[in-house]
Design a protein around this motif. Structure first.
Motif, PDB file in Angstrom:
ATOM      1  N   GLY A   1      34.869  -2.326  24.351  1.00  0.00           N
ATOM      2  CA  GLY A   1      34.558  -2.360  23.197  1.00  0.00           C
ATOM      3  C   GLY A   1      34.309  -4.065  22.504  1.00  0.00           C
ATOM      4  O   GLY A   1      34.960  -4.325  21.667  1.00  0.00           O
TER       5      GLY A   1
ATOM      6  N   GLY B   1      32.010  -5.637  21.958  1.00  0.00           N
ATOM      7  CA  GLY B   1      30.828  -6.324  21.102  1.00  0.00           C
ATOM      8  C   GLY B   1      31.397  -6.535  19.753  1.00  0.00           C
ATOM      9  O   GLY B   1      30.088  -6.914  18.880  1.00  0.00           O
TER      10      GLY B   1
ATOM     11  N   GLY C   1      30.536  -1.987  26.432  1.00  0.00           N
ATOM     12  CA  GLY C   1      30.407  -1.542  25.333  1.00  0.00           C
ATOM     13  C   GLY C   1      29.086  -0.713  25.099  1.00  0.00           C
ATOM     14  O   GLY C   1      28.456  -0.355  26.162  1.00  0.00           O
ATOM     15  N   ARG C   2      28.828  -0.185  24.013  1.00  0.00           N
ATOM     16  CA  ARG C   2      27.831   0.899  23.799  1.00  0.00           C
ATOM     17  C   ARG C   2      26.454   0.091  23.255  1.00  0.00           C
ATOM     18  O   ARG C   2      25.522   0.642  23.281  1.00  0.00           O
TER      19      ARG C   2
ATOM     20  N   LYS D   1      25.188  -6.076  20.424  1.00  0.00           N
ATOM     21  CA  LYS D   1      26.344  -6.816  19.983  1.00  0.00           C
ATOM     22  C   LYS D   1      27.123  -7.423  21.090  1.00  0.00           C
ATOM     23  O   LYS D   1      27.305  -8.617  21.054  1.00  0.00           O
TER      24      LYS D   1
ATOM     25  N   LEU E   1      31.165   5.306  26.210  1.00  0.00           N
ATOM     26  CA  LEU E   1      32.513   6.051  26.536  1.00  0.00           C
ATOM     27  C   LEU E   1      32.582   7.548  26.450  1.00  0.00           C
ATOM     28  O   LEU E   1      33.490   8.165  26.940  1.00  0.00           O
ATOM     29  N   GLU E   2      31.778   8.002  25.190  1.00  0.00           N
ATOM     30  CA  GLU E   2      31.959   9.179  25.056  1.00  0.00           C
ATOM     31  C   GLU E   2      31.057  10.219  26.164  1.00  0.00           C
ATOM     32  O   GLU E   2      31.834  11.288  26.362  1.00  0.00           O
TER      33      GLU E   2
ATOM     34  N   ASN F   1      40.455  -1.549  24.877  1.00  0.00           N
ATOM     35  CA  ASN F   1      40.245  -1.627  23.485  1.00  0.00           C
ATOM     36  C   ASN F   1      39.701  -0.708  22.579  1.00  0.00           C
ATOM     37  O   ASN F   1      39.571  -0.391  21.431  1.00  0.00           O
TER      38      ASN F   1
ATOM     39  N   THR G   1      45.503  -0.321  24.076  1.00  0.00           N
ATOM     40  CA  THR G   1      45.579  -0.684  22.736  1.00  0.00           C
ATOM     41  C   THR G   1      46.292   0.624  21.866  1.00  0.00           C
ATOM     42  O   THR G   1      45.746   1.738  22.029  1.00  0.00           O
ATOM     43  N   SER G   2      47.549   0.189  21.125  1.00  0.00           N
ATOM     44  CA  SER G   2      48.024   1.404  20.553  1.00  0.00           C
ATOM     45  C   SER G   2      47.780   1.331  18.764  1.00  0.00           C
ATOM     46  O   SER G   2      46.819   0.761  18.657  1.00  0.00           O
ATOM     47  N   SER G   3      48.730   1.577  18.203  1.00  0.00           N
ATOM     48  CA  SER G   3      48.509   1.586  16.775  1.00  0.00           C
ATOM     49  C   SER G   3      49.937   1.815  15.877  1.00  0.00           C
ATOM     50  O   SER G   3      50.780   2.190  16.516  1.00  0.00           O
TER      51      SER G   3
ATOM     52  N   LYS H   1      46.815   7.918  20.504  1.00  0.00           N
ATOM     53  CA  LYS H   1      47.412   6.728  20.286  1.00  0.00           C
ATOM     54  C   LYS H   1      48.780   7.134  21.031  1.00  0.00           C
ATOM     55  O   LYS H   1      49.372   6.049  21.543  1.00  0.00           O
TER      56      LYS H   1
ATOM     57  N   ASN I   1      50.132  -3.182  19.690  1.00  0.00           N
ATOM     58  CA  ASN I   1      49.715  -2.674  18.729  1.00  0.00           C
ATOM     59  C   ASN I   1      48.943  -3.590  17.584  1.00  0.00           C
ATOM     60  O   ASN I   1      49.909  -4.700  17.355  1.00  0.00           O
TER      61      ASN I   1
ATOM     62  N   VAL J   1      44.153  -5.223  10.881  1.00  0.00           N
ATOM     63  CA  VAL J   1      43.191  -6.316  11.062  1.00  0.00           C
ATOM     64  C   VAL J   1      41.742  -6.094  10.587  1.00  0.00           C
ATOM     65  O   VAL J   1      41.352  -4.630  10.618  1.00  0.00           O
TER      66      VAL J   1
HETATM   67  N1  NAP Z   1      41.614  -2.819  13.003  1.00  0.00           N
HETATM   68  C1  NAP Z   1      42.840  -2.456  12.958  1.00  0.00           C
HETATM   69  O1  NAP Z   1      43.535  -2.442  11.801  1.00  0.00           O
HETATM   70  C2  NAP Z   1      43.522  -1.892  13.895  1.00  0.00           C
HETATM   71  C3  NAP Z   1      44.825  -1.299  13.739  1.00  0.00           C
HETATM   72  C4  NAP Z   1      45.557  -0.735  14.856  1.00  0.00           C
HETATM   73  C5  NAP Z   1      45.084  -0.368  16.056  1.00  0.00           C
HETATM   74  N2  NAP Z   1      43.612  -0.833  16.153  1.00  0.00           N
HETATM   75  C6  NAP Z   1      42.894  -0.496  17.484  1.00  0.00           C
HETATM   76  O2  NAP Z   1      42.357  -1.725  18.037  1.00  0.00           O
HETATM   77  C7  NAP Z   1      40.930  -1.476  18.888  1.00  0.00           C
HETATM   78  C8  NAP Z   1      39.980  -2.227  18.249  1.00  0.00           C
HETATM   79  O3  NAP Z   1      39.889  -1.570  16.982  1.00  0.00           O
HETATM   80  P1  NAP Z   1      38.893  -2.489  16.124  1.00  0.00           P
HETATM   81  O4  NAP Z   1      39.381  -2.390  14.758  1.00  0.00           O
HETATM   82  O5  NAP Z   1      38.384  -3.620  16.460  1.00  0.00           O
HETATM   83  O6  NAP Z   1      37.521  -1.408  15.919  1.00  0.00           O
HETATM   84  P2  NAP Z   1      35.949  -1.699  15.621  1.00  0.00           P
HETATM   85  O7  NAP Z   1      35.692  -2.822  14.786  1.00  0.00           O
HETATM   86  O8  NAP Z   1      35.525  -0.262  15.061  1.00  0.00           O
HETATM   87  O9  NAP Z   1      35.355  -1.707  17.019  1.00  0.00           O
HETATM   88  C9  NAP Z   1      35.515  -0.992  18.122  1.00  0.00           C
HETATM   89  C10 NAP Z   1      34.939  -1.220  19.448  1.00  0.00           C
HETATM   90  O10 NAP Z   1      34.912  -0.294  20.288  1.00  0.00           O
HETATM   91  C11 NAP Z   1      33.611   0.351  20.827  1.00  0.00           C
HETATM   92  N3  NAP Z   1      33.151   1.606  20.872  1.00  0.00           N
HETATM   93  C12 NAP Z   1      33.508   2.754  20.060  1.00  0.00           C
HETATM   94  N4  NAP Z   1      32.878   3.819  20.543  1.00  0.00           N
HETATM   95  C13 NAP Z   1      32.511   3.529  21.682  1.00  0.00           C
HETATM   96  C14 NAP Z   1      32.043   4.414  22.727  1.00  0.00           C
HETATM   97  N5  NAP Z   1      31.611   5.495  22.832  1.00  0.00           N
HETATM   98  N6  NAP Z   1      31.634   3.561  24.019  1.00  0.00           N
HETATM   99  C15 NAP Z   1      31.903   2.313  24.165  1.00  0.00           C
HETATM  100  N7  NAP Z   1      32.234   1.601  23.041  1.00  0.00           N
HETATM  101  C16 NAP Z   1      32.704   2.069  22.090  1.00  0.00           C
HETATM  102  C17 NAP Z   1      32.662  -0.135  19.387  1.00  0.00           C
HETATM  103  O11 NAP Z   1      31.253  -0.571  19.937  1.00  0.00           O
HETATM  104  P3  NAP Z   1      30.064  -0.550  18.906  1.00  0.00           P
HETATM  105  O12 NAP Z   1      30.219  -1.626  17.893  1.00  0.00           O
HETATM  106  O13 NAP Z   1      28.885  -0.482  19.763  1.00  0.00           O
HETATM  107  O14 NAP Z   1      30.293   0.811  18.032  1.00  0.00           O
HETATM  108  C18 NAP Z   1      33.359  -1.690  18.904  1.00  0.00           C
HETATM  109  O15 NAP Z   1      32.735  -2.799  19.828  1.00  0.00           O
HETATM  110  C19 NAP Z   1      41.057   0.169  18.902  1.00  0.00           C
HETATM  111  O16 NAP Z   1      41.912   0.565  19.941  1.00  0.00           O
HETATM  112  C20 NAP Z   1      41.980   0.327  17.606  1.00  0.00           C
HETATM  113  O17 NAP Z   1      42.357   1.790  17.705  1.00  0.00           O
HETATM  114  C21 NAP Z   1      42.920  -1.540  15.272  1.00  0.00           C
END
Ligand code: NAP
Length: 237
Positions: free
Chosen positions: A13, A15, A37-38, A42, A65-66, A93, A144-146, A163, A189, A193
């Motif tokens: 992830g 990108g 990433g996918r 990006k 990853l799906e 991630n 990566t958790s939550s 998670k 976690n 963000v």
């Molecule tokens: N942001 C928060 O507040 C928060 C809080 C707690 C935990 N987290 C955790 O932190 C991590 C990152 O989250 P984020 O907020 O940065 O999310 P995000 O902005 O939605 O980014 C997620 C990333 O994962 C990639 N991804 C999703 N599905 C995919 C797939 N099928 N194959 C390959 N790549 C895929 C996305 O690629 P594309 O861009 O190409 O779709 C993107 O690069 C996650 O594990 C999330 O659960 C985030």
């Protein structure tokens, strides 16, 4: 402060959001980063930023990853073996939120999709990369958790369950690898963000009230370099 010179680190992830910031941060600290990433556009933009900043040249590995199978992960590991001969860091991630819905109404296909991306993919990727990581003199796996990985909360559905399971997988792996390898396994976690996922989870909230990914990178660097094992850290403590 954190020396990652000559380290080979794979970020899923990479990108967007936190993964993008982590990949750039690792590169800034000297690592050669594999951007997985996918969305190729990006990944290319992160690659270009790393190159323009004069950091070690990154590599791009597009994969969804799906749909990825065990065979695809073996192919990835073979490519890394040929290119680098080892892997020093693995940041799991990538994830999706799914929907915030009561379990009773949770769409079954959506459930499988979340589990595939958030849980099965990190399992398959880890399994495929372990031999490469055993060749490192000091390797680190970060899951990566939550906030919803330790206490269940209504409507967080498959995301929360995935998670919880990630924390479990981290503990099992950390225990299994502790005595006979140089691989450390921990979870992080991120907390709230400013990313697309956070905006989707809290559509009524102002994104400016939470920090951007670049501000939460110190614990990521710490886990890549420290010798702790089996711990669940909060990035914003
Ligand atoms: N942001 C928060 O507040 C928060 C809080 C707690 C935990 N987290 C955790 O932190 C991590 C990152 O989250 P984020 O907020 O940065 O999310 P995000 O902005 O939605 O980014 C997620 C990333 O994962 C990639 N991804 C999703 N599905 C995919 C797939 N099928 N194959 C390959 N790549 C895929 C996305 O690629 P594309 O861009 O190409 O779709 C993107 O690069 C996650 O594990 C999330 O659960 C985030």
């Amino acid at each position: 402060m954190y020396k990652l010179t000559d380290r080979i680190i794979l970020v899923t992830g990479a990108g967007d959001g936190i993964g993008r910031a982590a990949a750039k941060t690792f590169a800034e600290n000297g690592a050669t980063v594999i951007l997985l990433g996918r969305t190729i556009k990006k990944l290319e933009s992160v690659y270009d930023e790393i190159e323009q900043a004069g950091h070690p040249q990154a590599a791009i590995y597009p994969i969804d990853l799906e749909g990825a199978t065990a065979h695809d992960y073996e192919q990835l590991a073979n490519t890394l073996d040929k290119e680098f001969g080892r892997l020093d860091g693995l940041l799991h991630n990538a994830a999706i939120l799914g929907t915030l819905t009561p379990l009773e109404l949770y769409d079954i296909n959506q459930w499988y999709k979340v589990m595939q991306i958030n849980l099965n993919a990190p399992f398959l990727l880890t399994k495929a990369c372990l031999n490469l990581m055993k060749r490192s003199s000091d390797a680190s796996i970060i899951f990566t958790s939550s906030d919803v990985s330790k206490q269940g909360k209504a409507y967080w559905g498959a995301y929360s369950v995935s998670k919880f399971a990630i924390e479990g997988m981290m503990q099992i792996l950390a225990d299994e690898l502790e005595s006979n390898t140089k691989i450390r396994v921990n979870s992080i976690n991120p907390g709230d963000v400013r990313t697309a996922m956070w905006a989707a989870a809290y559509p009524a909230k102002d994104t400016n009230t939470v920090p951007p990914p670049e501000k939460i990178m110190s614990q990521y660097l710490y886990l890549m370099t420290s010798d702790i094992n089996g711990k669940a850290l909060n990035a914003q403590d």
